[in-house]
Design an enzyme around this catalytic site. Structure first.
Site, mmCIF file in Angstrom:
data_model
loop_
_atom_site.group_PDB
_atom_site.id
_atom_site.type_symbol
_atom_site.label_atom_id
_atom_site.label_comp_id
_atom_site.label_asym_id
_atom_site.label_seq_id
_atom_site.Cartn_x
_atom_site.Cartn_y
_atom_site.Cartn_z
ATOM 1 N N LYS A 40 3.678 -15.372 2.988
ATOM 2 C CA LYS A 40 3.944 -16.140 1.764
ATOM 3 C C LYS A 40 5.444 -16.397 1.721
ATOM 4 C CE LYS A 40 2.583 -17.994 -2.154
ATOM 5 N NZ LYS A 40 1.727 -19.220 -2.185
ATOM 6 N N ASP A 92 -2.299 -18.520 1.018
ATOM 7 C CA ASP A 92 -3.259 -19.257 0.180
ATOM 8 C C ASP A 92 -3.940 -20.349 0.996
ATOM 9 O OD1 ASP A 92 -0.756 -20.439 0.308
ATOM 10 O OD2 ASP A 92 -0.749 -21.148 -1.768
ATOM 11 N N TYR A 108 0.810 -1.215 0.000
ATOM 12 C CA TYR A 108 0.000 0.000 0.000
ATOM 13 C C TYR A 108 0.845 1.267 0.000
ATOM 14 C CZ TYR A 108 -4.509 -2.246 0.866
ATOM 15 O OH TYR A 108 -5.660 -2.955 0.754
ATOM 16 N N ASP A 146 -6.066 -7.248 4.168
ATOM 17 C CA ASP A 146 -7.202 -6.649 3.458
ATOM 18 C C ASP A 146 -8.066 -7.760 2.871
ATOM 19 O OD1 ASP A 146 -8.785 -4.676 2.163
ATOM 20 O OD2 ASP A 146 -7.719 -5.093 0.298
ATOM 21 N N ASP A 176 -11.924 -9.480 4.498
ATOM 22 C CA ASP A 176 -13.207 -9.551 3.780
ATOM 23 C C ASP A 176 -13.733 -10.982 3.774
ATOM 24 O OD1 ASP A 176 -13.195 -6.837 3.122
ATOM 25 O OD2 ASP A 176 -13.900 -7.215 1.077
HETATM 26 C C1 IPM Z 1 -10.319 -1.600 3.804
HETATM 27 C C2 IPM Z 1 -10.545 -1.020 2.430
HETATM 28 C C3 IPM Z 1 -9.405 -0.078 2.095
HETATM 29 C C4 IPM Z 1 -8.131 -0.887 2.130
HETATM 30 C C5 IPM Z 1 -9.577 0.650 0.766
HETATM 31 C C6 IPM Z 1 -10.861 1.465 0.745
HETATM 32 C C7 IPM Z 1 -8.403 1.510 0.426
HETATM 33 O O1 IPM Z 1 -10.674 -2.054 1.503
HETATM 34 O O2 IPM Z 1 -10.262 -0.817 4.767
HETATM 35 O O3 IPM Z 1 -10.188 -2.823 3.921
HETATM 36 O O4 IPM Z 1 -7.783 -1.559 1.142
HETATM 37 O O5 IPM Z 1 -7.460 -0.888 3.162
HETATM 38 MG MG MG Z 2 -10.690 -4.006 2.341
#
Ligand code: IPM
Ligand code: MG
Length: 360
Positions: A195, A227, A146, A251, A255
């Site tokens: 990884k 993975d 990032y 990240d 999710d």
């Molecule tokens: C999160 C989001 C952010 C990230 C984006 C919006 C830049 O996906 O907070 O997980 O990738 O960190």
């Molecule tokens: Mg995210």
């Protein structure tokens, strides 16, 4: 006691979910004897519309001067919103990344917890769910891909894009310590995800994590390739207590972890610096498609507000009260559309906020 809270409602559903969190905070304050003063700040698309950039220096300074930052969500629909015709460094997301970096919020905590009442929303089979699962993702938030050097060049007529993944041992050490500290308050297990079969940064990550682990003899440490971790999260999520990982892996995995709980609308997060100062936001996005319709789920933001009371203001009892109120509302059968199941009562964003405040 009085505290100053910087509030960044943001874009999409941000303003409506933050409004509900504030309502719950104010009710909680009255009960537990504290008062919060809010300073509203613009970030993301809302800031672009007014200042032409997603985050101003003034906003950063005001956030820094506060006791904690409460945020909704930022960003719009990348296909239709004019914000995405700007160059990448001026888009809404760039504001959030800059704020994280400016406030040194390197430790991102994302709990993924399956509420008993929401078992039906979980997409996994009953035998995998068992008694439910409860994990904490500890994601490094100010390093890695990032924030490494990034550029697009053209060589002999061929376009080439470069993103760089760097970590130094200090960055790894401080997040690893956070991971072990939190594991000590939980089930004392850390799964460090990397990884290391391919990346140098992961090999350094692994060796520094092993070094830190020596100071925490009670905590069981295991290493897992990213993975494999993605696979294990749906195969057997119960095995995880604390998942400790770098920025990009965190990240993606967070999710995934949120979805196995069945409800990304339920998951809170805290992003902290060395001193306990933090930014609190739901783990989900700005859902521009349902903005302003009063159907968004405010619970992730309300639970993030509870994390704020716990981690930045040391108001543990008040945080407990909010979390208990959320559980109670679910027990009482109230659901927003995203977590709706048969036999429950469907309510909107405002009503959900009101019900939770009432139970506090
Ligand atoms: C999160 C989001 C952010 C990230 C984006 C919006 C830049 O996906 O907070 O997980 O990738 O960190
Ligand atoms: Mg995210």
């Amino acid at each position: 006691m009085n505290y100053n809270i910087a509030v960044i409602p943001g874009d999409g559903i941000g303003p409506e979910i933050v409004e509900q969190a504030i309502q719950v905070l104010d009710t909680t304050g009255k009960k537990f004897g504290f008062e919060l003063n809010y300073t509203k700040l613009l970030m993301g698309g809302a800031s672009i519309d007014v200042y032409g950039i997603p985050l101003t220096d003034e906003t950063i300074e005001k956030a820094k001067a506060s006791d904690a930052v409460l945020m909704g969500s930022i960003g719009g629909d990348a296909r239709t919103s004019p914000w995405y015709r700007l160059e990448p460094s001026k888009r809404p997301e760039a504001g959030l990344l800059k704020l994280r970096k400016s406030l040194n919020l390197f430790a991102n905590l994302r709990p993924a917890y399956l509420y008993r009442e929401l078992k039906d929303a979980c997409p996994l089979r009953d035998e995998i769910i068992g008694d439910g699962f409860d994990m904490m993702i500890m994601r490094e938030l100010t390093g890695g891909l990032y924030f490494g050097e990034r550029k697009t060049v053209e060589e002999k007529g061929v376009k080439k894009a470069i993103d760089t993944l760097t970590y130094d041992e200090n960055e790894i050490r401080r997040i690893a310590k956070r991971g072990f500290d939190i594991a000590m308050k939980r089930r004392k297990k850390v799964t460090s995800v990397d990884k290391a079969n391919v990346l140098d940064s992961s090999r350094l990550w692994r060796s520094v994590v092993e070094e830190v682990a020596k100071d925490y003899p009670e905590v069981t440490l295991e290493h897992m390739l990213v993975d494999n971790c993605a696979m294990q999260l749906v195969r057997d999520p119960k095995q995880f207590d604390v998942i400790l990982t770098e920025n990009m892996f965190g990240d993606i995995l967070s999710d995934e972890a949120s979805m196995v709980t069945g409800s990304i609308g339920m998951l809170s997060s805290a992003s902290l610096n060395e001193t306990g100062f933090g930014l609190y936001e739901p783990s989900h996005g700005s859902a521009p498609d349902i903005a302003g319709m009063d159907i968004a789920n405010p619970i992730a933001t309300i639970l993030s507000a509870a994390m704020m009371l716990r981690f930045s203001l040391n108001l543990d009892e008040a945080a407990d009260a909010i979390e208990a109120a959320v559980s109670q509302v679910l027990k009482d059968g109230y659901r927003t559309g995203d977590i709706m199941s048969e036999g429950c009562t469907k309510v909107g964003c405002k009503e959900m906020g009101r019900l939770i405040a009432e139970r506090v």
